[in-house]
Motif scaffolding. Structure first.
Motif, short mmCIF file in Angstrom:
data_model
loop_
_atom_site.label_atom_id
_atom_site.label_comp_id
_atom_site.label_asym_id
_atom_site.label_seq_id
_atom_site.Cartn_x
_atom_site.Cartn_y
_atom_site.Cartn_z
N MET A 108 37.23 31.47 35.88
CA MET A 108 38.41 31.84 35.24
C MET A 108 39.33 32.99 35.48
O MET A 108 38.96 33.97 35.87
N ARG A 109 40.80 32.91 35.60
CA ARG A 109 41.57 34.04 35.84
C ARG A 109 41.68 35.01 34.98
O ARG A 109 41.37 34.82 33.67
N THR A 110 41.92 36.20 35.56
CA THR A 110 42.11 37.51 34.80
C THR A 110 43.42 37.59 34.49
O THR A 110 44.47 37.69 35.29
N ILE A 111 43.62 38.14 33.22
CA ILE A 111 45.09 38.52 32.70
C ILE A 111 45.08 39.81 32.59
O ILE A 111 44.16 40.47 31.46
N ALA A 112 46.01 40.73 32.98
CA ALA A 112 45.97 42.32 32.84
C ALA A 112 47.48 42.44 32.59
O ALA A 112 48.28 42.13 33.21
N ALA A 113 47.74 43.26 31.24
CA ALA A 113 48.94 43.81 31.09
C ALA A 113 49.08 45.38 31.26
O ALA A 113 48.06 46.22 31.23
N SER A 114 50.10 45.75 31.80
CA SER A 114 50.50 47.27 31.98
C SER A 114 51.81 47.66 31.29
O SER A 114 52.82 46.93 31.65
N LEU A 115 51.72 48.84 30.82
CA LEU A 115 52.62 49.27 29.96
C LEU A 115 52.95 50.76 30.26
O LEU A 115 51.88 51.65 30.36
N PHE A 116 54.27 51.49 30.42
CA PHE A 116 54.49 52.82 30.42
C PHE A 116 54.59 52.96 28.75
O PHE A 116 55.38 52.13 27.98
N ILE A 117 53.90 54.06 28.35
CA ILE A 117 54.13 54.30 26.80
C ILE A 117 54.02 55.76 26.49
O ILE A 117 53.52 56.55 27.52
N HIS B 57 46.31 47.80 30.63
CA HIS B 57 46.37 49.18 31.23
C HIS B 57 47.65 49.96 30.75
O HIS B 57 48.84 49.61 30.74
N LEU B 58 47.36 51.09 30.24
CA LEU B 58 48.40 52.08 29.64
C LEU B 58 48.66 53.36 30.42
O LEU B 58 47.64 54.00 30.81
N LEU B 59 49.79 53.40 30.81
CA LEU B 59 50.32 54.94 31.41
C LEU B 59 50.87 55.76 30.35
O LEU B 59 52.09 55.61 30.02
N VAL B 60 50.07 56.56 29.80
CA VAL B 60 50.45 57.39 28.61
C VAL B 60 51.09 58.74 29.19
O VAL B 60 50.62 59.63 29.65
N HIS B 61 52.38 59.01 28.82
CA HIS B 61 53.26 59.89 29.05
C HIS B 61 52.96 60.87 28.19
O HIS B 61 53.32 60.72 26.90
N PRO B 62 53.13 62.25 28.83
CA PRO B 62 53.14 63.49 27.96
C PRO B 62 54.44 63.61 27.12
O PRO B 62 54.97 64.82 27.33
N ILE B 63 55.03 62.86 26.36
CA ILE B 63 56.19 63.21 25.79
C ILE B 63 56.09 62.18 24.41
O ILE B 63 55.85 61.12 24.25
#
Length: 202
Positions: A1-10, A138-144
């Protein structure tokens, strides 16, 4: 089964809307490596995210600049767009998702192929999380604290437990966090928690 990955700038206060207005000061080599590592042979995109991509990446590929290689990888990938309206596609390898989102993505996961990536497209991410179809967040958590705009998680009647499987701190202060869905946390109360409190000073 294929993997689904979501990525967001937050942002620190959960905003994911219009990151181009606040995230570029934090973009360094570490973030660039994290973003390019999310390359996949199939992209699942909401219409607004697709419109944003098609308005930028084909032109950047044609320009042949520093980001042309990444732009080409996006162009070469299969791009499946979630939209309630019919669309005319000018970017190669683009197609409209047919039918119900959950049913179509379930079928897509069962196809032969590599990883499926989602960039932005918060409405799609929410629906797939709720349906149990998202494997990684996947979350790229910005210090703002942006303090206005749409946030990742909306109001709902149920919780979404997640398990942290990777964390990294960039020099800019950005936290790169990778989660996967987790089982329910179980029932607990303050009486259960207080046993873990520090007994300092006693």
């Amino acid at each position: 089964m294929r993997t689904i990955a979501a990525s967001l700038f937050i942002s620190l206060d959960g905003v994911i809307e219009d990151p181009a207005q606040w995230h570029f000061p934090y973009f360094n080599d570490e973030m660039g490596a994290a973003v390019t590592a999310q390359a996949a042979d199939t992209l699942l995109l909401g219409r607004k995210t697709y419109d944003s991509f098609v308005g930028a990446w084909p032109e950047r590929e044609a320009a042949g600049g520093e980001d042309a290689g990444f732009a080409k990888s996006l162009g070469d990938a299969r791009k499946i767009v979630v939209s309630r309206q019919p669309l005319e596609f000018t970017w190669r390898n683009s197609e409209l998702l047919q039918g119900d989102l959950v049913e179509a993505v379930t079928a897509l996961k069962n196809e032969q192929g590599g990883r499926i990536a989602i960039s932005g497209s918060v409405s799609v991410v929410r629906q797939l999380l709720a349906a149990g179809l998202l494997d990684e967040l996947h979350l790229l958590v910005h210090p703002i604290a942006v303090r206005k705009g749409e946030r990742l998680f909306d109001e709902g009647d149920t919780t979404l437990p997640l398990e942290l499987i990777k964390s990294e701190t960039f020099e800019t202060g950005v936290l790169y966090l990778v989660y996967r869905p987790a089982g329910a946390g179980g029932d607990a109360s303050y009486d259960d928690a207080k046993a873990h409190l520090s007994q300092g000073g006693q």
